[in-house]
Design a protein around this motif. Structure first.
Motif, PDB file in Angstrom:
ATOM      1  N   MET A   1       0.847  -1.204   0.000  1.00  0.00           N
ATOM      2  CA  MET A   1       0.000   0.000   0.000  1.00  0.00           C
ATOM      3  C   MET A   1       0.874   1.243   0.000  1.00  0.00           C
ATOM      4  O   MET A   1       1.966   1.251   0.561  1.00  0.00           O
ATOM      5  N   ASP A   2       0.392   2.302  -0.645  1.00  0.00           N
ATOM      6  CA  ASP A   2       1.114   3.570  -0.640  1.00  0.00           C
ATOM      7  C   ASP A   2       1.298   4.064   0.793  1.00  0.00           C
ATOM      8  O   ASP A   2       0.498   3.744   1.679  1.00  0.00           O
ATOM      9  N   PRO A   3       2.337   4.887   1.041  1.00  0.00           N
ATOM     10  CA  PRO A   3       2.531   5.403   2.405  1.00  0.00           C
ATOM     11  C   PRO A   3       1.396   6.300   2.866  1.00  0.00           C
ATOM     12  O   PRO A   3       1.230   6.510   4.071  1.00  0.00           O
ATOM     13  N   ILE A   4       0.630   6.848   1.916  1.00  0.00           N
ATOM     14  CA  ILE A   4      -0.545   7.667   2.242  1.00  0.00           C
ATOM     15  C   ILE A   4      -1.739   7.083   1.497  1.00  0.00           C
ATOM     16  O   ILE A   4      -1.671   6.848   0.291  1.00  0.00           O
ATOM     17  N   HIS A   5      -2.831   6.851   2.217  1.00  0.00           N
ATOM     18  CA  HIS A   5      -4.031   6.318   1.567  1.00  0.00           C
ATOM     19  C   HIS A   5      -5.245   6.666   2.418  1.00  0.00           C
ATOM     20  O   HIS A   5      -5.553   5.983   3.403  1.00  0.00           O
ATOM     21  N   ILE A   6      -5.916   7.736   2.073  1.00  0.00           N
ATOM     22  CA  ILE A   6      -7.111   8.179   2.807  1.00  0.00           C
ATOM     23  C   ILE A   6      -8.216   8.454   1.789  1.00  0.00           C
ATOM     24  O   ILE A   6      -8.189   9.455   1.073  1.00  0.00           O
ATOM     25  N   THR A   7      -9.185   7.544   1.719  1.00  0.00           N
ATOM     26  CA  THR A   7     -10.303   7.728   0.788  1.00  0.00           C
ATOM     27  C   THR A   7     -11.638   7.855   1.514  1.00  0.00           C
ATOM     28  O   THR A   7     -12.685   7.817   0.880  1.00  0.00           O
ATOM     29  N   SER A   8     -11.595   7.989   2.835  1.00  0.00           N
ATOM     30  CA  SER A   8     -12.829   8.198   3.591  1.00  0.00           C
ATOM     31  C   SER A   8     -12.495   8.673   4.992  1.00  0.00           C
ATOM     32  O   SER A   8     -11.339   8.630   5.421  1.00  0.00           O
ATOM     33  N   GLU A   9     -13.533   9.074   5.715  1.00  0.00           N
ATOM     34  CA  GLU A   9     -13.426   9.410   7.135  1.00  0.00           C
ATOM     35  C   GLU A   9     -13.638   8.192   8.018  1.00  0.00           C
ATOM     36  O   GLU A   9     -13.357   8.251   9.214  1.00  0.00           O
ATOM     37  N   ILE A  10     -14.139   7.096   7.437  1.00  0.00           N
ATOM     38  CA  ILE A  10     -14.626   6.002   8.283  1.00  0.00           C
ATOM     39  C   ILE A  10     -13.961   4.653   8.022  1.00  0.00           C
ATOM     40  O   ILE A  10     -14.192   3.708   8.774  1.00  0.00           O
ATOM     41  N   GLY A  11     -13.143   4.535   6.972  1.00  0.00           N
ATOM     42  CA  GLY A  11     -12.474   3.271   6.718  1.00  0.00           C
ATOM     43  C   GLY A  11     -11.607   2.862   7.897  1.00  0.00           C
ATOM     44  O   GLY A  11     -11.106   3.709   8.645  1.00  0.00           O
ATOM     45  N   LYS A  12     -11.420   1.560   8.079  1.00  0.00           N
ATOM     46  CA  LYS A  12     -10.633   1.079   9.214  1.00  0.00           C
ATOM     47  C   LYS A  12      -9.273   1.756   9.212  1.00  0.00           C
ATOM     48  O   LYS A  12      -8.526   1.710   8.245  1.00  0.00           O
ATOM     49  N   MET A  13      -8.948   2.401  10.341  1.00  0.00           N
ATOM     50  CA  MET A  13      -7.707   3.145  10.426  1.00  0.00           C
ATOM     51  C   MET A  13      -6.531   2.193  10.555  1.00  0.00           C
ATOM     52  O   MET A  13      -6.560   1.245  11.346  1.00  0.00           O
ATOM     53  N   LYS A  14      -5.503   2.450   9.759  1.00  0.00           N
ATOM     54  CA  LYS A  14      -4.309   1.615   9.758  1.00  0.00           C
ATOM     55  C   LYS A  14      -3.112   2.320  10.399  1.00  0.00           C
ATOM     56  O   LYS A  14      -2.361   1.708  11.164  1.00  0.00           O
ATOM     57  N   THR A  15      -2.905   3.593  10.052  1.00  0.00           N
ATOM     58  CA  THR A  15      -1.747   4.338  10.555  1.00  0.00           C
ATOM     59  C   THR A  15      -2.182   5.754  10.910  1.00  0.00           C
ATOM     60  O   THR A  15      -2.951   6.380  10.175  1.00  0.00           O
TER      61      THR A  15
END
Length: 410
Positions: free
Chosen positions: A1-15
């Motif tokens: 996965m890319d070092p940055i990946h934010i496509t929502s406010e609610i997806g399971k947080m990884k980092t």
């Protein structure tokens, strides 16, 4: 996965990036509170204990917790002496010492420390009684100014949400509104350029911090879906900044809609996320006080137009605007304090709407907002509370204290 990946406010947080409160939140007096954007003086040992609990909850849910102060140290060490020297020069310039005797003395003082101690000291502030400066002229050596600091502390920095916002696979490194916070995003810029996690990744910068007149802060930036962003027009984010960022997003990313929501411009509602957050696919929290007597609010929907221009549509119905943008047939808006005029205002002051969603329908909130928390549970939300007697004194909640870097898609 890319070092940055934010496509929502609610997806399971990884980092996520946090900043543990340090000396900076007790390194000021009541007379300095207005200058540093605080209303109270927090008690550091309890604030740290509460923040550690917050971090522990995130880790229990599988989130990789990174600390801003440690990442800054790692970036400086990785970048080497030239990067460290340039960073100090920029920090001192933005502390109003671009050159001269004080600049040189502060740089020598900070450079004498190991890197982590130096980072912590910059954040904590440098008092005048910490070093003896030999001046070369009478005007500089004789001063009537009793102010105790050469470099102000940064007590707001534990609200890591505001200095930058990760959006899609890119980032906005924010030019912040008030002098008390402007220097903070120098750390984000440093980390993006020199930390091994990000260096050489060609990460898109949707907006950099080098702006003079228009400003934006991360508390106003919310990624609602892989194509839709909501941004608050607030005390701390200007319409011009939103236009400029929308232009870049439309040209260089998958985002094709920006919903600009105009909220009251005051300290109690400084950012959009203090009055409105997404907690599930079709559920939001909202402080009712942002609506007028007709339950309307000024909304501007920005979309790409012809020849690289932006098209604007004015709306007033927030619920319908969100339903249209997110292609939802129904929407559940959960009012802060159950909409009671007294409890809503009390709990909004203590960030009752500043929920941090760590997975769809699972949120972290402050324990003190018991009316809002009870209502969230009644609406089917899994609510995890954290202690908040001292953290809340900074006027920011769990969302404010977190800067997500990676989330799973929904």
């Amino acid at each position: 996965m890319d070092p940055i990946h934010i496509t929502s406010e609610i997806g399971k947080m990884k980092t996520v990036i946090l900043k543990r409160p340090g000396k900076e939140i007790e390194n000021f007096t009541p007379r300095m509170m207005s200058r540093l954007l605080f209303d109270e003086t927090p008690y550091l040992p309890i604030a740290q204990k509460e923040h550690d609990t917050f971090a522990s909850v995130l880790k229990q849910y599988g989130v990789n917790v990174l600390y801003l102060e440690k990442m800054a140290k790692e970036a400086l060490n990785h970048g080497g002496p030239q990067v460290k020297s340039a960073f100090l020069d920029r920090m001192l310039t933005e502390s109003n010492y671009p050159s001269g005797v004080i600049h040189d003395a502060l740089k020598e003082y900070l450079n004498s420390m190991d890197t982590q101690t130096m980072v912590n000291k910059i954040i904590a502030g440098v008092r005048k009684n910490e070093l003896h400066i030999v001046y070369n002229d009478l005007a500089s050596s004789v001063s009537d100014n009793p102010y105790p600091f050469y470099m102000d502390p940064m007590p707001n920095i534990y609200f890591t949400r505001d200095m930058s916002a990760f959006i899609g696979n890119g980032v906005s490194i924010n030019h912040m509104t008030f002098a008390a916070r402007k220097r903070e995003s120098l750390f984000n810029e440093l980390i993006l350029n020199y930390h091994p996690m990000f260096e050489g990744q060609n990460i898109p910068v949707w907006r950099n911090r080098n702006h003079t007149y228009s400003h934006i802060e991360g508390g106003d930036e919310q990624v609602l879906s892989e194509h839709v962003i909501a941004i608050g027009i607030s005390q701390r984010t200007t319409a011009k900044a939103i236009q400029e960022m929308a232009q870049k997003l439309f040209q260089k990313s998958s985002f094709n809609k920006v919903i600009a929501i105009q909220i009251p411009h005051n300290h109690a509602m400084m950012h959009l996320d203090t009055v409105f957050t997404m907690v599930n696919y079709d559920q939001f929290t909202m402080y009712p006080g942002i609506l007028n007597q007709n339950d309307d609010i000024n909304i501007y929907v920005l979309t790409p137009g012809k020849d690289g221009k932006i098209e604007y549509k004015h709306r007033t119905n927030l619920k319908q605007t969100l339903k249209d943008a997110l292609h939802l047939s129904e929407l559940d808006i959960i009012p802060t304090g159950n909409g009671d005029p007294i409890m809503a205002e009390r709990e909004q002051w203590n960030d009752g709407s500043n929920t941090l969603t760590i997975a769809p329908g699972t949120v972290i909130t402050y324990d003190r907002n018991y009316v809002s928390n009870r209502l969230l549970k009644e609406h089917g939300i899994n609510v995890i509370t954290v202690p908040s007697s001292e953290l809340s004194r900074g006027r920011g909640g769990p969302r404010c204290m977190s800067c997500p870097v990676v989330r799973a898609d929904i």
